[in-house]
Design a protein around this motif. Structure first.
Motif, PDB file in Angstrom:
ATOM      1  N   ASP A  37       3.364  -0.363 -14.743  1.00 31.46           N
ATOM      2  CA  ASP A  37       2.079  -0.323 -15.439  1.00 31.46           C
ATOM      3  C   ASP A  37       1.364  -1.660 -15.297  1.00 31.46           C
ATOM      4  O   ASP A  37       1.481  -2.543 -16.143  1.00 31.46           O
ATOM      5  CB  ASP A  37       2.259   0.015 -16.919  1.00 31.46           C
ATOM      6  CG  ASP A  37       2.697   1.448 -17.145  1.00 31.46           C
ATOM      7  OD1 ASP A  37       2.790   2.204 -16.155  1.00 31.46           O
ATOM      8  OD2 ASP A  37       2.951   1.806 -18.301  1.00 31.46           O
ATOM      9  N   GLY A  38       0.640  -1.814 -14.233  1.00 27.82           N
ATOM     10  CA  GLY A  38      -0.110  -3.031 -13.954  1.00 27.82           C
ATOM     11  C   GLY A  38      -0.589  -2.999 -12.516  1.00 27.82           C
ATOM     12  O   GLY A  38      -0.342  -2.045 -11.772  1.00 27.82           O
ATOM     13  N   TRP A  39      -1.281  -4.048 -12.121  1.00 28.06           N
ATOM     14  CA  TRP A  39      -1.825  -4.093 -10.765  1.00 28.06           C
ATOM     15  C   TRP A  39      -0.733  -4.091  -9.715  1.00 28.06           C
ATOM     16  O   TRP A  39      -0.881  -3.475  -8.656  1.00 28.06           O
ATOM     17  CB  TRP A  39      -2.745  -5.296 -10.613  1.00 28.06           C
ATOM     18  CG  TRP A  39      -3.994  -5.119 -11.419  1.00 28.06           C
ATOM     19  CD1 TRP A  39      -4.312  -5.733 -12.595  1.00 28.06           C
ATOM     20  CD2 TRP A  39      -5.085  -4.233 -11.131  1.00 28.06           C
ATOM     21  NE1 TRP A  39      -5.527  -5.283 -13.049  1.00 28.06           N
ATOM     22  CE2 TRP A  39      -6.025  -4.368 -12.165  1.00 28.06           C
ATOM     23  CE3 TRP A  39      -5.347  -3.341 -10.104  1.00 28.06           C
ATOM     24  CZ2 TRP A  39      -7.210  -3.650 -12.199  1.00 28.06           C
ATOM     25  CZ3 TRP A  39      -6.530  -2.622 -10.137  1.00 28.06           C
ATOM     26  CH2 TRP A  39      -7.443  -2.780 -11.166  1.00 28.06           C
ATOM     27  N   ALA A  40       0.390  -4.732  -9.976  1.00 23.09           N
ATOM     28  CA  ALA A  40       1.504  -4.717  -9.014  1.00 23.09           C
ATOM     29  C   ALA A  40       2.059  -3.299  -8.863  1.00 23.09           C
ATOM     30  O   ALA A  40       2.427  -2.884  -7.761  1.00 23.09           O
ATOM     31  CB  ALA A  40       2.602  -5.681  -9.450  1.00 23.09           C
ATOM     32  N   GLY A  41       2.105  -2.551  -9.948  1.00 24.75           N
ATOM     33  CA  GLY A  41       2.566  -1.165  -9.890  1.00 24.75           C
ATOM     34  C   GLY A  41       1.632  -0.301  -9.056  1.00 24.75           C
ATOM     35  O   GLY A  41       2.081   0.574  -8.306  1.00 24.75           O
ATOM     36  N   ILE A  42       0.322  -0.543  -9.188  1.00 23.08           N
ATOM     37  CA  ILE A  42      -0.644   0.174  -8.351  1.00 23.08           C
ATOM     38  C   ILE A  42      -0.332  -0.115  -6.886  1.00 23.08           C
ATOM     39  O   ILE A  42      -0.300   0.788  -6.052  1.00 23.08           O
ATOM     40  CB  ILE A  42      -2.091  -0.243  -8.687  1.00 23.08           C
ATOM     41  CG1 ILE A  42      -2.469   0.249 -10.078  1.00 23.08           C
ATOM     42  CG2 ILE A  42      -3.070   0.283  -7.637  1.00 23.08           C
ATOM     43  CD1 ILE A  42      -3.798  -0.283 -10.573  1.00 23.08           C
ATOM     44  N   GLY A  43      -0.087  -1.375  -6.577  1.00 24.38           N
ATOM     45  CA  GLY A  43       0.234  -1.758  -5.204  1.00 24.38           C
ATOM     46  C   GLY A  43       1.477  -1.065  -4.693  1.00 24.38           C
ATOM     47  O   GLY A  43       1.522  -0.631  -3.535  1.00 24.38           O
ATOM     48  N   ARG A  44       2.488  -0.927  -5.526  1.00 27.55           N
ATOM     49  CA  ARG A  44       3.723  -0.260  -5.107  1.00 27.55           C
ATOM     50  C   ARG A  44       3.457   1.199  -4.733  1.00 27.55           C
ATOM     51  O   ARG A  44       3.965   1.700  -3.733  1.00 27.55           O
ATOM     52  CB  ARG A  44       4.766  -0.342  -6.215  1.00 27.55           C
ATOM     53  CG  ARG A  44       5.294  -1.744  -6.425  1.00 27.55           C
ATOM     54  CD  ARG A  44       6.301  -1.808  -7.583  1.00 27.55           C
ATOM     55  NE  ARG A  44       6.675  -3.186  -7.804  1.00 27.55           N
ATOM     56  CZ  ARG A  44       6.203  -3.945  -8.800  1.00 27.55           C
ATOM     57  NH1 ARG A  44       5.350  -3.439  -9.680  1.00 27.55           N
ATOM     58  NH2 ARG A  44       6.592  -5.199  -8.915  1.00 27.55           N
ATOM     59  N   VAL A  45       2.660   1.879  -5.547  1.00 25.89           N
ATOM     60  CA  VAL A  45       2.340   3.284  -5.276  1.00 25.89           C
ATOM     61  C   VAL A  45       1.483   3.400  -4.017  1.00 25.89           C
ATOM     62  O   VAL A  45       1.730   4.240  -3.154  1.00 25.89           O
ATOM     63  CB  VAL A  45       1.639   3.931  -6.488  1.00 25.89           C
ATOM     64  CG1 VAL A  45       1.157   5.333  -6.150  1.00 25.89           C
ATOM     65  CG2 VAL A  45       2.571   3.966  -7.691  1.00 25.89           C
ATOM     66  N   VAL A  46       0.479   2.545  -3.898  1.00 30.06           N
ATOM     67  CA  VAL A  46      -0.419   2.596  -2.740  1.00 30.06           C
ATOM     68  C   VAL A  46       0.348   2.339  -1.450  1.00 30.06           C
ATOM     69  O   VAL A  46       0.163   3.043  -0.450  1.00 30.06           O
ATOM     70  CB  VAL A  46      -1.591   1.605  -2.911  1.00 30.06           C
ATOM     71  CG1 VAL A  46      -2.373   1.442  -1.628  1.00 30.06           C
ATOM     72  CG2 VAL A  46      -2.507   2.059  -4.044  1.00 30.06           C
ATOM     73  N   VAL A  47       1.235   1.352  -1.446  1.00 30.07           N
ATOM     74  CA  VAL A  47       2.021   1.060  -0.247  1.00 30.07           C
ATOM     75  C   VAL A  47       2.921   2.248   0.095  1.00 30.07           C
ATOM     76  O   VAL A  47       3.040   2.627   1.262  1.00 30.07           O
ATOM     77  CB  VAL A  47       2.848  -0.235  -0.431  1.00 30.07           C
ATOM     78  CG1 VAL A  47       3.908  -0.378   0.644  1.00 30.07           C
ATOM     79  CG2 VAL A  47       1.924  -1.436  -0.441  1.00 30.07           C
ATOM     80  N   ALA A  48       3.532   2.849  -0.898  1.00 31.96           N
ATOM     81  CA  ALA A  48       4.405   3.996  -0.643  1.00 31.96           C
ATOM     82  C   ALA A  48       3.632   5.142  -0.006  1.00 31.96           C
ATOM     83  O   ALA A  48       4.106   5.774   0.951  1.00 31.96           O
ATOM     84  CB  ALA A  48       5.060   4.461  -1.939  1.00 31.96           C
ATOM     85  N   LEU A  49       2.438   5.421  -0.498  1.00 28.20           N
ATOM     86  CA  LEU A  49       1.658   6.529   0.053  1.00 28.20           C
ATOM     87  C   LEU A  49       0.970   6.153   1.361  1.00 28.20           C
ATOM     88  O   LEU A  49       0.718   7.021   2.204  1.00 28.20           O
ATOM     89  CB  LEU A  49       0.663   7.035  -0.982  1.00 28.20           C
ATOM     90  CG  LEU A  49       1.331   7.731  -2.178  1.00 28.20           C
ATOM     91  CD1 LEU A  49       0.302   8.129  -3.216  1.00 28.20           C
ATOM     92  CD2 LEU A  49       2.142   8.928  -1.735  1.00 28.20           C
TER      93      LEU A  49
END
Length: 103
Positions: A37-49
């Motif tokens: 839950d944060g900007w780093a988490g967004i990055g993790r999801v975006v990189v995975a997809l």
């Protein structure tokens, strides 16, 4: 969905738990929320997809309202869509939509 099925399963499990109501009451899930839950988490999801060919569009629609779309082709498709009060929750919802569609 192309890519490593183990990574896809791990992302799906994490997103499923993140979308549960009252999840932070369980210590392990509270840890998962702190991680995602944060900007780093967004990055993790975006990189995975991104590994599977998805692009992301993140928009702040109004105060407390974020919209995320994942798409393979921005001109012709929306593969995952999410709206929420925080950008990370909207991202998690949109990613969950993709994983459920692929299942």
């Amino acid at each position: 969905m192309a890519g490593d099925p183990r990574r896809r399963a791990l992302l799906g499990a994490a997103l499923g738990f993140l979308l549960l109501d009252r999840a932070p009451a369980v210590p392990a899930l509270a840890t998962l929320h702190r991680y995602m839950d944060g900007w780093a988490g967004i990055g993790r999801v975006v990189v995975a997809l991104d590994r599977d060919g998805y692009k992301v569009t993140l928009s702040k629609i109004a105060a407390g309202e974020w919209r995320v779309t994942f798409h393979r082709d921005a001109m012709t498709s929306v593969d995952g869509y999410g709206v929420a009060a925080t950008p990370w929750r909207a991202t998690q919802r949109a990613a969950w939509a993709i994983l459920n569609r692929a299942a």
